[in-house]
Design an enzyme around this catalytic site. Structure first.
Site, PDB file in Angstrom:
ATOM      1  N   TYR A   1       6.059   1.805  16.851  1.00 59.99           N
ATOM      2  CA  TYR A   1       6.445   1.276  15.535  1.00 59.99           C
ATOM      3  C   TYR A   1       6.631  -0.231  15.630  1.00 59.99           C
ATOM      4  O   TYR A   1       7.315  -0.725  16.531  1.00 59.99           O
ATOM      5  CB  TYR A   1       7.763   1.920  15.062  1.00 59.99           C
ATOM      6  CG  TYR A   1       8.243   1.346  13.754  1.00 59.99           C
ATOM      7  CD1 TYR A   1       7.848   1.906  12.540  1.00 59.99           C
ATOM      8  CD2 TYR A   1       9.062   0.215  13.724  1.00 59.99           C
ATOM      9  CE1 TYR A   1       8.265   1.369  11.338  1.00 59.99           C
ATOM     10  CE2 TYR A   1       9.475  -0.326  12.518  1.00 59.99           C
ATOM     11  CZ  TYR A   1       9.075   0.245  11.327  1.00 59.99           C
ATOM     12  OH  TYR A   1       9.476  -0.291  10.136  1.00 59.99           O
TER      13      TYR A   1
ATOM     14  N   GLU B   1       4.356  -3.719   8.075  1.00 58.93           N
ATOM     15  CA  GLU B   1       4.673  -2.626   8.989  1.00 58.93           C
ATOM     16  C   GLU B   1       3.411  -1.966   9.553  1.00 58.93           C
ATOM     17  O   GLU B   1       2.459  -1.718   8.822  1.00 58.93           O
ATOM     18  CB  GLU B   1       5.494  -1.573   8.232  1.00 58.93           C
ATOM     19  CG  GLU B   1       5.923  -0.385   9.072  1.00 58.93           C
ATOM     20  CD  GLU B   1       6.589   0.693   8.220  1.00 58.93           C
ATOM     21  OE1 GLU B   1       7.826   0.734   8.167  1.00 58.93           O
ATOM     22  OE2 GLU B   1       5.861   1.501   7.610  1.00 58.93           O
TER      23      GLU B   1
END
Ligand code: GDP
Ligand code: MN
Length: 376
Positions: free
Chosen positions: A102, A190
């Site tokens: 992530y 992201e």
């Protein structure tokens, strides 16, 4: 403002961030053509909607041949994901995954800077990781005067990778993503997941971006990508009329002068057990046309059962506001009860003018809010 994955990936590619190649498709025919161009058996069919968690909702499917690809495309198109209907898919080359990570930049109000968030727990619901195992998320505050120099990017990359070849690739991605994040006035950039392939390539296979609405005036290219929902369209229209309007979904329509007072009004409504339909700051003016426009805006919301007008007369005089309201309501036909609280400069004169009208007059905010909640 949000954009789709395929649009975010286009921006990523412009900045040199490696992504898995893909094509936007509106129907099965598009997908068949795209499949030929990708020239790789294993592909991924991905719903393009302006909400997260598509995978969990069944909107991301792997396909190993034309038949599977066609079936998934046909099934995903038209699917409902959290209230959004899928009208297009991204057909992309499916990468082999050795590990998922992530990576994101967000604005952090505490450090007053962008922060880089990293985790080895990629691909999954990051909110869940943050909740149950917060120690697995690394946060690095980026000094805006320094940015993302090589040493910092490498230091960050070492939190996820051990092999220097992988660290270099990740560090390069972190730097490019920072550049993109700042240059596009993003509030979120992201990658979930950033993957490591078995042949040790680091690639972004998902991309999510949100932009600061207040910066869109100087981000024309991004502004063009705006796909407003019905509510957002209304908010936009309100903006062109000089109002600051946000739809909230309750049943008490609010018309207030001043953003702070508008926030306090919504708090009071909640306090007395009611639910505000909107935030609306009409600014400091008693102009009847403005009141008419604001009322029309409030009454176009079918859920509104009562309207609460909360005016604090500072430079604006309450008697002017009262005249404006009386003038405005000559033009508006409505059975919806209206509660008015007028206070401040010339309040006695203002309230006297409204005497005998169909409005419910209140002196204090508490009284006005309670009345509105009761009527709703
Ligand atoms: P999201 O659910 O909306 O975040 O969509 P993602 O693009 O993140 O996809 C969800 C999951 O599908 C990923 O975490 C992967 O496990 C899987 N997935 C997506 N793309 C690929 C791919 O190219 N190859 C493989 N093997 N899995 C993929
Ligand atoms: Mn994802």
């Amino acid at each position: 403002m949000k954009i789709h994955e395929y649009q975010a990936k286009e921006i990523f590619a412009k900045y040199g961030i490696p992504i898995n190649p893909g094509y936007l498709c509106h129907n099965v025919d598009d997908a068949i053509k795209a499949y030929e161009k990708i020239d790789h058996n294993l592909v991924v069919v991905k719903a393009q909607v302006l909400t997260g968690g598509r995978g969990k909702a069944g909107g991301v499917k792997l396909a190993k041949d034309t038949i599977e690809m066609r079936n998934h495309t046909a099934n995903i198109l038209g699917m409902d994901i959290k209230g959004y209907t899928v009208d297009r898919i991204l057909l992309a080359k499916a990468e082999d995954i050795e590990a998922e990570y992530y990576v994101s930049y967000v604005i952090d109000r505490n450090t007053k800077s962008a922060i880089l968030m990293l985790s080895k727990e990629g691909g999954v619901d990051i909110e869940e990781v943050a909740h149950s195992t917060p120690e697995k998320i690394h946060k690095i505050a980026i000094d805006p005067t320094v940015g993302m120099p090589d040493y910092l990017a490498r230091q960050a990359a070492f939190l996820l990778f051990d092999d220097i070849k992988e660290v270099r690739q990740a560090a390069d991605i972190f730097q490019k993503l920072y550049k993109l994040f700042t240059e596009t006035d993003a509030s979120l950039a992201e990658i979930n997941p950033l993957i490591l392939t078995p042949d040790k390539k680091v690639i972004a296979i998902d991309a999510k971006m949100t932009f600061d609405d207040n910066a869109l005036y100087r981000q024309m290219k991004i502004n063009e990508l705006f796909e407003p929902t019905a509510e957002e369209r209304k908010e936009q229209k309100a903006k062109t009329k000089g109002f600051s309007y946000v739809h909230l979904g309750g049943d008490i329509g609010c018309m207030v002068n001043g953003a702070g007072l508008a926030m306090a009004t919504m708090d009071m409504i909640k306090l007395y057990g009611g639910s505000p339909a909107n935030f609306l700051d009409i600014g400091g003016s008693s102009n009847p046309t403005k009141v008419v426009e604001a009322m029309k805006l409030l009454l176009s919301d079918q859920d509104v059962k009562v309207v609460l007008i909360n005016i604090f007369g500072g430079i604006t005089r309450c008697d002017d506001v009262a005249k404006g309201l009386l003038e405005a309501f000559k033009q508006i036909e409505t059975d919806i009860p209206i509660v008015i609280r007028l206070t401040g400069t010339n309040e006695v004169e203002g309230r006297a003018l409204l005497e005998g009208s169909k409005f419910h007059i209140a002196e204090t905010m508490g009284e006005a809010t309670r009345k509105a909640v009761e009527l709703a």
